[in-house]
Design a protein around this motif. Structure first.
Motif, PDB file in Angstrom:
ATOM      1  N   SER A   1      -0.968   9.092   4.962  1.00 39.12           N
ATOM      2  CA  SER A   1      -2.279   9.155   5.628  1.00 39.12           C
ATOM      3  C   SER A   1      -3.569   8.206   4.711  1.00 39.12           C
ATOM      4  O   SER A   1      -4.287   7.816   4.670  1.00 39.12           O
ATOM      5  CB  SER A   1      -2.939  10.906   5.955  1.00 39.12           C
ATOM      6  OG  SER A   1      -2.296  11.318   7.017  1.00 39.12           O
TER       7      SER A   1
ATOM      8  N   ARG B   1      -3.457   4.538   4.562  1.00 42.42           N
ATOM      9  CA  ARG B   1      -2.763   4.164   5.755  1.00 42.42           C
ATOM     10  C   ARG B   1      -4.651   4.499   5.669  1.00 42.42           C
ATOM     11  O   ARG B   1      -5.644   3.470   6.415  1.00 42.42           O
ATOM     12  CB  ARG B   1      -2.786   4.711   6.682  1.00 42.42           C
ATOM     13  CG  ARG B   1      -1.487   4.055   7.699  1.00 42.42           C
ATOM     14  CD  ARG B   1      -0.830   5.095   8.411  1.00 42.42           C
ATOM     15  NE  ARG B   1       0.767   4.541   8.722  1.00 42.42           N
ATOM     16  CZ  ARG B   1       1.341   4.929   9.647  1.00 42.42           C
ATOM     17  NH1 ARG B   1       0.846   5.976   9.924  1.00 42.42           N
ATOM     18  NH2 ARG B   1       2.675   4.347   9.529  1.00 42.42           N
TER      19      ARG B   1
ATOM     20  N   ASN C   1      -6.437   1.412   4.384  1.00 43.46           N
ATOM     21  CA  ASN C   1      -5.903   0.387   4.763  1.00 43.46           C
ATOM     22  C   ASN C   1      -4.510  -0.523   4.136  1.00 43.46           C
ATOM     23  O   ASN C   1      -4.506  -1.799   3.947  1.00 43.46           O
ATOM     24  CB  ASN C   1      -6.823  -0.582   4.943  1.00 43.46           C
ATOM     25  CG  ASN C   1      -8.247   0.018   5.942  1.00 43.46           C
ATOM     26  OD1 ASN C   1      -7.594   0.264   6.572  1.00 43.46           O
ATOM     27  ND2 ASN C   1      -9.410  -0.510   4.932  1.00 43.46           N
TER      28      ASN C   1
ATOM     29  N   THR D   1      -0.564  -1.336   4.433  1.00 44.52           N
ATOM     30  CA  THR D   1      -0.093  -0.886   4.977  1.00 44.52           C
ATOM     31  C   THR D   1       1.657  -0.820   5.153  1.00 44.52           C
ATOM     32  O   THR D   1       2.567  -0.823   5.873  1.00 44.52           O
ATOM     33  CB  THR D   1      -0.141  -2.887   6.288  1.00 44.52           C
ATOM     34  OG1 THR D   1       0.123  -3.312   5.622  1.00 44.52           O
ATOM     35  CG2 THR D   1      -1.135  -2.829   6.843  1.00 44.52           C
TER      36      THR D   1
ATOM     37  N   ILE E   1       3.564   0.967   3.203  1.00 44.92           N
ATOM     38  CA  ILE E   1       3.321   2.512   2.644  1.00 44.92           C
ATOM     39  C   ILE E   1       4.752   2.009   1.470  1.00 44.92           C
ATOM     40  O   ILE E   1       4.597   3.039   0.375  1.00 44.92           O
ATOM     41  CB  ILE E   1       4.352   3.511   3.172  1.00 44.92           C
ATOM     42  CG1 ILE E   1       2.853   3.528   4.464  1.00 44.92           C
ATOM     43  CG2 ILE E   1       3.991   4.323   2.960  1.00 44.92           C
ATOM     44  CD1 ILE E   1       1.708   3.445   4.641  1.00 44.92           C
TER      45      ILE E   1
END
Length: 73
Positions: free
Chosen positions: A42, A45, A48, A50, A52
């Protein structure tokens, strides 16, 4: 058919963190680890990111980065 948010989250946890291969089986620890992994995903993300897995590798090289993301430092 698109996967729902829970399915996407589980996919990231399984592929990036190898959650299904985890040997943690004591009491509520699997749920605690899933919660910590969800927190990390979280936060990435929210910033921003993408990819991970790449962000995890980058963060591992800079231990101060997670604290900065949480607003602690």
């Amino acid at each position: 058919m698109d996967a729902g948010p829970r399915d996407q989250l589980h996919h990231v946890r399984d592929t990036t963190f190898s959650e299904d291969a985890s040997k943690i089986r004591i009491d509520g620890l699997p749920r605690v680890m899933a919660t910590l992994r969800n927190l990390a995903i979280s936060l990435f993300r929210q910033d921003n990111h993408t990819n991970i897995a790449a962000t995890c590798r980058c963060t591992a090289r800079d231990p101060q980065r997670p604290l900065t993301a949480l607003g602690i430092t």
